[in-house]
Design an enzyme around this catalytic site. Sequence first.
Site, PDB file in Angstrom:
ATOM      1  CG  ASP A  38      -1.641  -1.282   1.282  1.00 39.09           C
ATOM      2  OD1 ASP A  38      -1.724  -1.677   2.435  1.00 39.09           O
ATOM      3  OD2 ASP A  38      -2.164  -1.635   0.446  1.00 39.09           O
ATOM      4  CD  GLU A 202      -8.825  -2.765  -1.966  1.00 45.55           C
ATOM      5  OE1 GLU A 202      -9.535  -2.935  -0.941  1.00 45.55           O
ATOM      6  OE2 GLU A 202      -8.356  -3.498  -2.392  1.00 45.55           O
TER       7      GLU A 202
HETATM    8  C1  6LW Z   1      -5.913  -2.187   1.864  1.00 43.91           C
HETATM    9  C2  6LW Z   1      -6.486  -2.111   0.517  1.00 43.91           C
HETATM   10  C3  6LW Z   1      -5.575  -3.232  -0.215  1.00 43.91           C
HETATM   11  O1  6LW Z   1      -6.423  -1.363   2.701  1.00 43.91           O
HETATM   12  O2  6LW Z   1      -5.449  -4.281   0.776  1.00 43.91           O
HETATM   13  O3  6LW Z   1      -3.923  -3.482  -1.809  1.00 43.91           O
HETATM   14  C4  6LW Z   1      -5.773  -3.462   2.329  1.00 43.91           C
HETATM   15  N1  6LW Z   1      -5.235  -3.213  -1.177  1.00 43.91           N
HETATM   16  O4  6LW Z   1      -6.512  -1.072  -0.205  1.00 43.91           O
HETATM   17  C5  6LW Z   1      -4.801  -4.133   3.259  1.00 43.91           C
HETATM   18  O5  6LW Z   1      -3.518  -3.864   2.506  1.00 43.91           O
END
Ligand code: 6LW
Length: 530
Positions: A38, A202
Amino acid sequence: MRRIYLLVVLCFVVLSAISPVSAQITYRNPVIPGFHPDPSVCRVGDDYYLVTSTFEYFPGVPVFHSKDLVNWEQIGHCLTRDSQLPLQKCRASGGIYAPTIRFHDGRFYMVTTNVSGGGNFYVSTTDPAGEWSEPLWVNQGGIDPTIFWDEDGKVYFMSVGHQFSDGKQREGIVISEIDLKTGKRITEPVPVWNGTGGRYPEAPHVYKKDGFYYLLIAEGGTEYGHKVTIARSKSIYGPYDAAPANPILTHINRSSQTNQIQGTGHADLIEAHDGSWWAVFLAFRMQNGNNHLTGRETYLAPVQWPQNGWPVVNGNGSVALEMNCPTLPLKPFPAKPVRDEFNTLTPGLEWNYLRNPARENYLFDAKSSKLVLKGTGLTLNDIDSPTFLGRRQEHINFSATTSLEFRPGSQNEEAGLTALMNDRYHFDLVKTKGKLILRFQLGSITHIAKEIALNADKIQLRIEGADLFYTFSYSTDGQNFKVVGKADTNLISTETAGGFTGVYLGLFVTGNGVKSKTPAVFDWFEYKGL
Ligand code: 6LW
């Protein structure tokens, strides 16, 4: 004369065919190996700062610095105090999820989510290598927060998965305006974009360019279906029009199915000081078939972003371990020593605790160059803070070795070296009274792989990693190592163990249910990529 000219041309043609210039490797991915997921990046002049997520590990959110986006050096952590980072008894892969780092008006801001206590918050500082402020909590739900300053001075806060007052948690990205000084929301969160139909939209980030608000997100989930998509609007509230060429970065296509790099996603874009654009993002390296152990790591790719156009990542939306594109002038940092002599009053930045440590159980005895650990009744299987100090496995092929003095009074007391994915999946090479034990914790199964009668008080323990196996060995003279056993790497891979973290090589001591009376004295620890 003409013959000589033709001969020279022929030689050049032959030589360039043998080693074409285009095959020159200019940098290698991952640029930050090991469990560093991230990633988010910002720039101040020609200095770059990057943060990654840390879940149940303490301190939280490491801060890295670079002058070229390729070479990174850790300079500190954002969350170094229990008051900033309450992780008590949080589940494995709980705690700190994705962060965002931004610089505005002389201050750095890092916004993230503690899913195990408090939710969304941000801390700030004028010195990213120093102490960061106490958290300002934002009353907006969801994860993967990002912060954006508009040209009119308004500050926006985005997150994904906010639960609305009607009780409905709509997936997708929501936005609200906040008061930066207090963290208070000025407006109600409103949905802005749900992505292109992939599950788990996300990781939002907003960029203003050529009069557009560009909204970059991840979709597909942070596993093999991961991808990066982008949309733009003339208003930050939308409506957003998706790029025609989405996803702009992914390895879900057939052309990438044999690429050792998988799971590319969760990107952040940055305009370099020379005007070039780049993306940092997470991905993982496959080993032993479809397994990965070094966690989701930080990768870099060049981006071509034409005026009024859409960003194109590395020409075709996929990346390689060996990149051969122009870079910023490379400014590498001095190589770190392989051996940690424990001759400092505090642990190096690469060392982490499991959740908030009981600091009285860790003595950094700089004078005698020793790390003295005191065991409690807690073990590595407890969702708590056992006496553990670990550093990330950053290579598929590595060697980790430590020298341990330990005279346990009972077979309850143990100290040793572990390869740990989480509390349910770890391989331990431990010394106890009269014995050396190789033990595998595989979910609910505790497997004693080997027991050796051993009375030496001072021993060296070694874990070597490779694609298929970890190999465990010990020595009593520091030179001649005897193999105790091997373990298949896939037994503790993320695909087996689950979660969002990566393997740590850790030093630990425990009384297995009772407070340990015998301290474990570690003289040194060595980690090297092979
Ligand atoms: C993070 C989400 C994700 O909050 O996995 O790769 C979760 N993406 O964006 C935890 O890393």
